[in-house]
Enzyme design. Sequence first.
Site, PDB file in Angstrom:
ATOM      1  N   LEU A   1      42.956  29.450  28.839  1.00 13.30           N
ATOM      2  CA  LEU A   1      41.889  30.371  29.204  1.00 13.30           C
ATOM      3  C   LEU A   1      41.224  30.866  27.923  1.00 13.30           C
ATOM      4  CD1 LEU A   1      43.796  32.435  31.909  1.00 13.30           C
ATOM      5  CD2 LEU A   1      42.031  30.710  32.333  1.00 13.30           C
ATOM      6  N   ALA A   2      40.061  31.484  28.071  1.00 11.54           N
ATOM      7  CA  ALA A   2      39.375  31.970  26.873  1.00 11.54           C
ATOM      8  C   ALA A   2      40.289  32.868  26.052  1.00 11.54           C
ATOM      9  CB  ALA A   2      38.104  32.720  27.267  1.00 11.54           C
ATOM     10  N   GLU A   3      41.020  33.770  26.706  1.00 11.08           N
ATOM     11  CA  GLU A   3      41.964  34.613  25.994  1.00 11.08           C
ATOM     12  C   GLU A   3      43.217  34.877  26.800  1.00 11.08           C
ATOM     13  OE1 GLU A   3      39.108  35.604  22.772  1.00 11.08           O
ATOM     14  OE2 GLU A   3      38.782  35.559  24.922  1.00 11.08           O
ATOM     15  N   THR A   4      44.309  34.998  26.070  1.00  7.66           N
ATOM     16  CA  THR A   4      45.556  35.532  26.604  1.00  7.66           C
ATOM     17  C   THR A   4      45.868  36.803  25.832  1.00  7.66           C
ATOM     18  OG1 THR A   4      46.425  33.369  27.251  1.00  7.66           O
ATOM     19  CG2 THR A   4      48.025  35.131  26.912  1.00  7.66           C
TER      20      THR A   4
ATOM     21  N   HIS B   1      37.305  41.506  27.502  1.00 10.14           N
ATOM     22  CA  HIS B   1      37.685  41.205  28.885  1.00 10.14           C
ATOM     23  C   HIS B   1      39.199  41.140  29.052  1.00 10.14           C
ATOM     24  CE1 HIS B   1      38.247  36.930  27.776  1.00 10.14           C
ATOM     25  NE2 HIS B   1      38.834  36.785  28.945  1.00 10.14           N
TER      26      HIS B   1
END
Length: 259
Positions: free
Chosen positions: A42-45, A71
Amino acid sequence: MKLYQIDAFSKSVFSGNPAAVCPLEEWLSDTVMQKIAAENNLAETAFYVKNSDNYEIRWFTPKIEVDLCGHATLAAAYVLFHFENHNNNLIEFYSPRSGNLTVTKTGDLLSLNFPADTLEPIPLTSQITDGLNIKPIQAFKGKSDYMFLFNNEEEILNLDPNFEKISKLAVRGIIVTAKGNNSDFVSRFFAPQSGINEDPVTGSAHTTLIPYWANELNKTQLSAIQLSERRGYLECELLENRVRISGYAKCYLIGEYFL
């Protein structure tokens, strides 16, 4: 170990920006956290550890650790409020890279309080704009990103970025923005050099966008839409040298991972 996937800056699943959230009792090694983020893809964890009265938080893309992520911070707050027994309407996060960050809950609305970015105009050279099929009218440099200004929302929608060229720029990513048709401003965010060709909704980019548009429009409260395929809706406010970025979130997945 517990893992949540939250769609941030959205009132429903399958829109906004998905982030993974991993609550920890103690920090894992940087290598393991980076591998988890790559596996999540994902874009960020976001990873957090409770520390006395606050929570230390860190964020990883599939490729790198980043200085700030809006986010995924919103997603981590949603997890704490709804699933991890945080029992009041204020959460204090601390980032080793970005300092103190707070999230407040008003009904279902979550509000991030982040430091505002500072911008300086830079020349519109072909080197920095070559990855875009439409030429911007102005360029700026913030702490982490370039920001390009365009004439209108239609130009933002019609951008067809060359990610290979953009990936060679020595910044986290590029923000593109214009006045909105149905909001004060719109944006998109491209960051192939950080492992994300186009981020669906980028809270941290709004630390740059809010001060700019507050000055341009002579107002401190603004509405924003990030025009990715998934769309993101944000309520924004300039607070002197900080910004408030507000939105909703929904839980998509609760699971476990095994180390």
